[in-house]
Design a protein around this motif. Structure first.
Motif, PDB file in Angstrom:
ATOM      1  N   UNK A 226     -47.672   9.553  12.751  1.00 47.96           N
ATOM      2  CA  UNK A 226     -47.045   8.893  12.234  1.00 47.96           C
ATOM      3  C   UNK A 226     -46.639   8.149  10.937  1.00 47.96           C
ATOM      4  N   UNK A 227     -46.879   8.454  10.240  1.00 44.54           N
ATOM      5  CA  UNK A 227     -47.499   8.292   8.279  1.00 44.54           C
ATOM      6  C   UNK A 227     -46.380   8.931   7.948  1.00 44.54           C
ATOM      7  N   UNK A 228     -45.541   8.255   6.424  1.00 45.94           N
ATOM      8  CA  UNK A 228     -45.014   8.956   5.445  1.00 45.94           C
ATOM      9  C   UNK A 228     -44.913   8.454   4.282  1.00 45.94           C
ATOM     10  N   UNK A 229     -45.392   9.169   3.057  1.00 47.61           N
ATOM     11  CA  UNK A 229     -45.863   8.833   1.947  1.00 47.61           C
ATOM     12  C   UNK A 229     -44.589   9.076   1.155  1.00 47.61           C
ATOM     13  N   UNK A 230     -44.047   8.004   0.024  1.00 45.40           N
ATOM     14  CA  UNK A 230     -42.736   7.975  -0.725  1.00 45.40           C
ATOM     15  C   UNK A 230     -43.224   7.582  -2.544  1.00 45.40           C
ATOM     16  N   UNK A 231     -42.290   8.474  -2.804  1.00 45.52           N
ATOM     17  CA  UNK A 231     -41.680   7.438  -3.913  1.00 45.52           C
ATOM     18  C   UNK A 231     -40.695   6.886  -4.424  1.00 45.52           C
ATOM     19  N   UNK A 232     -40.083   5.871  -4.933  1.00 52.70           N
ATOM     20  CA  UNK A 232     -38.798   5.217  -5.038  1.00 52.70           C
ATOM     21  C   UNK A 232     -38.541   4.983  -5.920  1.00 52.70           C
ATOM     22  N   UNK A 233     -37.676   5.246  -6.564  1.00 50.91           N
ATOM     23  CA  UNK A 233     -36.865   4.569  -7.831  1.00 50.91           C
ATOM     24  C   UNK A 233     -35.570   4.033  -6.908  1.00 50.91           C
ATOM     25  N   UNK A 234     -35.437   2.097  -7.871  1.00 47.47           N
ATOM     26  CA  UNK A 234     -34.089   1.445  -7.468  1.00 47.47           C
ATOM     27  C   UNK A 234     -33.591   0.687  -8.027  1.00 47.47           C
ATOM     28  N   UNK A 235     -32.151   0.333  -8.719  1.00 48.39           N
ATOM     29  CA  UNK A 235     -32.154  -0.664  -9.814  1.00 48.39           C
ATOM     30  C   UNK A 235     -31.561  -1.796  -9.140  1.00 48.39           C
ATOM     31  N   UNK A 236     -32.103  -3.153  -9.828  1.00 53.31           N
ATOM     32  CA  UNK A 236     -32.107  -4.445  -8.953  1.00 53.31           C
ATOM     33  C   UNK A 236     -30.526  -4.860  -9.214  1.00 53.31           C
TER      34      UNK A 236
ATOM     35  N   UNK B  70     -29.662  -8.206  -9.591  1.00 55.35           N
ATOM     36  CA  UNK B  70     -29.960  -9.122 -10.210  1.00 55.35           C
ATOM     37  C   UNK B  70     -29.506  -8.931 -12.092  1.00 55.35           C
ATOM     38  N   UNK B  71     -30.406  -8.016 -12.267  1.00 60.02           N
ATOM     39  CA  UNK B  71     -30.728  -7.374 -13.614  1.00 60.02           C
ATOM     40  C   UNK B  71     -30.409  -6.106 -14.526  1.00 60.02           C
ATOM     41  N   UNK B  72     -29.757  -5.133 -13.336  1.00 59.79           N
ATOM     42  CA  UNK B  72     -29.927  -3.817 -13.462  1.00 59.79           C
ATOM     43  C   UNK B  72     -30.902  -2.876 -13.989  1.00 59.79           C
ATOM     44  N   UNK B  73     -32.662  -3.700 -14.042  1.00 59.58           N
ATOM     45  CA  UNK B  73     -33.517  -2.997 -14.186  1.00 59.58           C
ATOM     46  C   UNK B  73     -34.507  -2.144 -13.005  1.00 59.58           C
ATOM     47  N   UNK B  74     -34.820  -1.113 -13.911  1.00 59.86           N
ATOM     48  CA  UNK B  74     -34.998  -0.251 -12.465  1.00 59.86           C
ATOM     49  C   UNK B  74     -36.203  -0.455 -11.932  1.00 59.86           C
ATOM     50  N   UNK B  75     -36.611  -0.013 -10.415  1.00 61.03           N
ATOM     51  CA  UNK B  75     -38.173  -0.013  -9.946  1.00 61.03           C
ATOM     52  C   UNK B  75     -38.408   1.053  -9.777  1.00 61.03           C
ATOM     53  N   UNK B  76     -39.871   1.679  -9.746  1.00 58.26           N
ATOM     54  CA  UNK B  76     -40.112   2.684  -9.876  1.00 58.26           C
ATOM     55  C   UNK B  76     -41.763   2.268  -8.975  1.00 58.26           C
ATOM     56  N   UNK B  77     -41.656   2.999  -7.826  1.00 53.81           N
ATOM     57  CA  UNK B  77     -42.910   3.028  -7.104  1.00 53.81           C
ATOM     58  C   UNK B  77     -43.648   3.875  -6.078  1.00 53.81           C
ATOM     59  N   UNK B  78     -44.552   4.006  -5.256  1.00 59.83           N
ATOM     60  CA  UNK B  78     -45.086   5.006  -4.093  1.00 59.83           C
ATOM     61  C   UNK B  78     -45.402   3.899  -2.651  1.00 59.83           C
ATOM     62  N   UNK B  79     -45.337   3.929  -1.862  1.00 58.42           N
ATOM     63  CA  UNK B  79     -45.267   3.530  -0.561  1.00 58.42           C
ATOM     64  C   UNK B  79     -46.031   4.690   0.670  1.00 58.42           C
ATOM     65  N   UNK B  80     -46.175   3.535   1.598  1.00 58.79           N
ATOM     66  CA  UNK B  80     -46.626   4.542   2.707  1.00 58.79           C
ATOM     67  C   UNK B  80     -45.912   3.631   4.019  1.00 58.79           C
ATOM     68  N   UNK B  81     -45.778   4.600   4.895  1.00 58.58           N
ATOM     69  CA  UNK B  81     -44.912   3.414   5.892  1.00 58.58           C
ATOM     70  C   UNK B  81     -45.582   3.733   7.690  1.00 58.58           C
ATOM     71  N   UNK B  82     -46.145   3.541   8.196  1.00 62.42           N
ATOM     72  CA  UNK B  82     -46.650   3.814   9.571  1.00 62.42           C
ATOM     73  C   UNK B  82     -45.357   3.771  10.630  1.00 62.42           C
ATOM     74  N   UNK B  83     -45.460   4.359  11.312  1.00 64.13           N
ATOM     75  CA  UNK B  83     -44.160   5.328  11.802  1.00 64.13           C
ATOM     76  C   UNK B  83     -44.224   3.994  13.222  1.00 64.13           C
ATOM     77  N   UNK B  84     -43.086   3.127  14.506  1.00 63.58           N
ATOM     78  CA  UNK B  84     -44.086   2.538  15.797  1.00 63.58           C
ATOM     79  C   UNK B  84     -42.579   2.746  16.002  1.00 63.58           C
ATOM     80  N   UNK B  85     -42.786   2.665  17.241  1.00 62.63           N
ATOM     81  CA  UNK B  85     -41.456   2.449  18.471  1.00 62.63           C
ATOM     82  C   UNK B  85     -41.509   1.238  18.975  1.00 62.63           C
TER      83      UNK B  85
END
Length: 103
Positions: A47-57, A59-74
């Protein structure tokens, strides 16, 4: 997305995430609200997801990168909820995404 410590979520036009999974691999994309476009890739174990992400904002077109962990709940109505822990701008963050009913 229903809530985020990173930004105020627009309830009428929140960021929308699409998740895909095959053999424990996770990938997808997201857009809307403060994000022009985003992508992620990672893995799921139980029930755990680990991801690396990248997105463009938007507001200003800047690029954001990072890592995250999610718990899956019902949820009580049988939908999935992801409670996401990640770091952005050097600080721990928390977001919650809830599965949208099929259209």
């Amino acid at each position: 997305m229903v809530s985020s410590t990173t930004s105020v979520v627009d309830p009428d036009a929140p960021s929308v995430f699409r998740y895909f999974e095959a053999d424990g691999m996770i990938w997808g994309d997201y857009t809307g609200d403060t994000v022009t476009i985003g992508r992620f890739v990672g893995t799921r174990t139980d029930d755990t997801i680990w991801v690396s992400f990248v997105h463009v904002l938007a507001s200003d077109g800047s690029v954001v990168t990072g890592d995250g962990e999610s718990e899956i709940e019902l949820t009580d109505d049988g939908m999935l909820r992801l409670v996401e822990h990640y770091e952005m701008h050097g600080a721990p963050q928390l977001s919650v995404c809830v599965e949208a009913p099929a259209a």
